[in-house]
Write a protein that holds these residues in place. Structure first.
Motif, short mmCIF file in Angstrom:
data_model
loop_
_atom_site.label_atom_id
_atom_site.label_comp_id
_atom_site.label_asym_id
_atom_site.label_seq_id
_atom_site.Cartn_x
_atom_site.Cartn_y
_atom_site.Cartn_z
N THR A 178 -7.55 3.19 -2.53
CA THR A 178 -7.18 1.96 -3.12
C THR A 178 -8.46 1.37 -3.40
OG1 THR A 178 -5.71 1.52 -0.73
CG2 THR A 178 -7.32 0.01 -1.44
N GLN A 187 -5.31 6.59 2.47
CA GLN A 187 -5.36 5.18 1.79
C GLN A 187 -6.45 5.03 0.74
OE1 GLN A 187 -2.25 3.48 0.83
NE2 GLN A 187 -3.45 3.42 -0.58
N LEU A 196 -12.04 -3.37 3.74
CA LEU A 196 -12.16 -3.87 2.47
C LEU A 196 -12.89 -5.98 2.71
CD1 LEU A 196 -8.49 -3.49 1.74
CD2 LEU A 196 -11.10 -2.18 0.70
N ASN A 241 -4.64 -8.14 3.85
CA ASN A 241 -4.72 -7.39 4.81
C ASN A 241 -4.71 -7.94 6.67
OD1 ASN A 241 -2.85 -4.60 3.58
ND2 ASN A 241 -4.31 -5.07 2.14
N LEU A 294 -8.47 -8.50 -1.16
CA LEU A 294 -7.24 -7.42 -0.37
C LEU A 294 -7.78 -7.24 0.82
CD1 LEU A 294 -6.64 -4.74 -2.66
CD2 LEU A 294 -5.59 -6.38 -1.64
N ALA A 298 -6.73 0.50 -6.79
CA ALA A 298 -5.97 -1.45 -6.69
C ALA A 298 -7.72 -2.05 -6.84
CB ALA A 298 -6.11 -1.61 -4.61
N LEU A 324 0.78 -0.83 0.13
CA LEU A 324 0.03 -0.16 0.05
C LEU A 324 1.55 1.23 -0.24
CD1 LEU A 324 -2.95 -1.06 2.74
CD2 LEU A 324 -3.04 -0.22 0.30
N CYS A 356 -1.81 -4.66 -1.68
CA CYS A 356 -3.34 -4.24 -2.36
C CYS A 356 -2.44 -4.46 -3.84
CB CYS A 356 -3.32 -2.27 -2.73
SG CYS A 356 -1.93 -1.79 -3.44
N HIS A 357 -3.47 -4.86 -4.54
CA HIS A 357 -3.49 -5.14 -5.95
C HIS A 357 -3.31 -3.89 -6.53
CE1 HIS A 357 -4.83 -8.80 -4.84
NE2 HIS A 357 -6.05 -8.27 -5.05
N GLY A 358 -2.80 -3.84 -7.97
CA GLY A 358 -2.98 -2.40 -8.59
C GLY A 358 -2.70 -2.18 -10.08
#
Length: 419
Positions: free
Chosen positions: A242, A238, A105, A278, A274, A246, A77, A290-292
């Motif tokens: 996200t 954040q 999430l 997390n 996610l 993400a 992140l 995270c994904h991104g």
């Protein structure tokens, strides 16, 4: 769901098989320019366990490859990591941030709210976020190439002249751009191996001398004070990013690159994935992840086309997690920072190019405004806010035809409207 003419019928389409060839190996290493510098910084400066830092991404990468079946990335992140570094927050607060992000999430994913939130992001705004990320990656690449050669050195004078870093970065970038992903040795493997060898020679083997053992892997629950600090200092800045990058931008980029093969890459699944990762990062006081969309572009740019690349990257991270912490950091510190910067520059160029499919001046204005503000302020949060303001101000005008009548939708736009 009612399908418009021309819509792809996805329900019965088979998922792509996992591949483990040279292209997947090269693509697996495509995102090291983001992962390695932040992981090293959090270990060395914030006291995170090296085992925890690599264990969580390793497991998340494995799960992503096996479920999504396309190269969905797992990244730190970035806003959380940057703020934690700037505020010198320890593992307890980082763990609290991961736990809070994970619970939020998971709630968004399991209830389906993530998909409803994703629908609020129109395509020009999504492209603006992707453009901003690409420009920020290029800016970060310049910072890595023009600074010290190795992590932990305070200035270019300590790690060689700036010209040396720029030369190393330029050579690495040229190699990444020119070497074919499916060649006998993937470009990422060649550049990382050559960069590490060069780092060893330039430093006399001493680039990793500052490596520390770090704390052992352990489970723990945060205190109320840690939760409060994490929520205010790390989670609030954040969370919007996200959701935008993400979840929304990653889903969009996956559809752009992989089409029907990415049908599992949906907002709900991404948020749930996610959330689980997390929560684990929070319990282990590790690095929130995270994904991104940028990471997905990185894997794609360097040859990855299936979930085999995330599986390979997951195994690599698990291997690092199993090694003694000082050995891991010593190895990673041998990679010159300009080499990692070359990865960021290459990915940034590819990612920013996603904006090219916008068709109208109003769409381009929203996307370019979002990306420009992100670049100038060095903040994707500011860019996202600017894009939202532009979207509210002119987005409705862009949806109207002459005389205020709704503009007709056809082809892919009609499909997107009803599917």
């Amino acid at each position: 769901m009612v399908a418009a003419p021309g819509c792809r019928q996805e329900e019965g389409a088979p998922l792509p098989p996992l591949r483990f060839d040279r292209r997947e190996l090269g693509g697996a290493l495509g995102d090291v320019g983001v992962l390695v510098p932040l992981a090293l910084a959090l270990i060395a400066l914030n006291g995170l366990s090296a085992s925890a830092v690599f264990l969580v991404p390793g497991l998340a990468y494995l799960a992503a490859g096996l479920y999504f079946r396309v190269p969905v990335p797992v990244q730190p992140l970035k806003a959380t990591s940057a703020l934690a570094l700037a505020l010198h927050l320890g593992p307890e607060v980082m763990g609290a941030a991961g736990l809070i992000m994970g619970v939020i999430l998971l709630a968004l994913g399991l209830t389906g709210a993530a998909g409803r939130l994703a629908s609020l992001f129109p395509r020009p705004l999504v492209r603006g976020v992707q453009l901003g990320i690409g420009l920020l990656l290029i800016k970060a690449a310049w910072g890595l190439a023009s600074g010290p050669l190795f992590s932990g050195q305070g200035s270019p004078a300590e790690g060689g002249a700036p010209a040396a870093g720029l030369a190393v970065g330029a050579a690495a970038l040229l190699a990444l751009l020119r070497l074919a992903p499916g060649g006998p040795l993937p470009a990422t493997v060649v550049v990382l191996a050559a960069g590490t060898a060069l780092g060893y020679l330039l430093s006399g083997g001493g680039a990793g001398a500052a490596a520390t053992a770090g704390p052992p892997l352990r489970l723990g629950l945060p205190t109320r004070a840690d939760l409060a600090t994490a929520f205010v200092a790390l989670v609030i800045p954040q969370l919007p990013l996200t959701l935008a990058n993400a979840v929304v931008a990653t889903e969009d980029a996956a559809r752009q690159y992989f089409g029907v093969a990415a049908r599992r890459v949906r907002a709900r699944a991404l948020a749930t994935s996610l959330g689980l990762a997390n929560v684990l990062a929070g319990l282990l006081q590790g690095m929130p992840v995270c994904h991104g969309a940028g990471g997905l572009t990185a894997h794609y740019r360097f040859g990855a086309r299936t979930g085999g690349a995330p599986v390979l990257m997951g195994l690599a991270c698990l291997g690092l997690a199993a090694l003694p912490a000082d050995v891991v950091t010593s190895l990673l510190l041998l990679i010159p920072l300009p080499v990692l910067g070359a990865f960021l520059a290459c990915v940034g160029l590819e990612h920013a190019a996603l904006v090219a499919d916008l068709r109208t001046r109003r769409e381009l204005l929203i996307a370019l405004g979002t990306g420009t503000v992100a670049l100038v302020t060095s903040s994707m949060a500011h860019g996202l806010l600017a894009g939202l303001i532009l979207q509210v101000g002119i987005g409705r005008l862009g949806e109207r035809g002459p005389g205020g009548a709704p503009a007709p939708a056809d082809g892919e736009e009609a499909c997107r409207a009803v599917c």
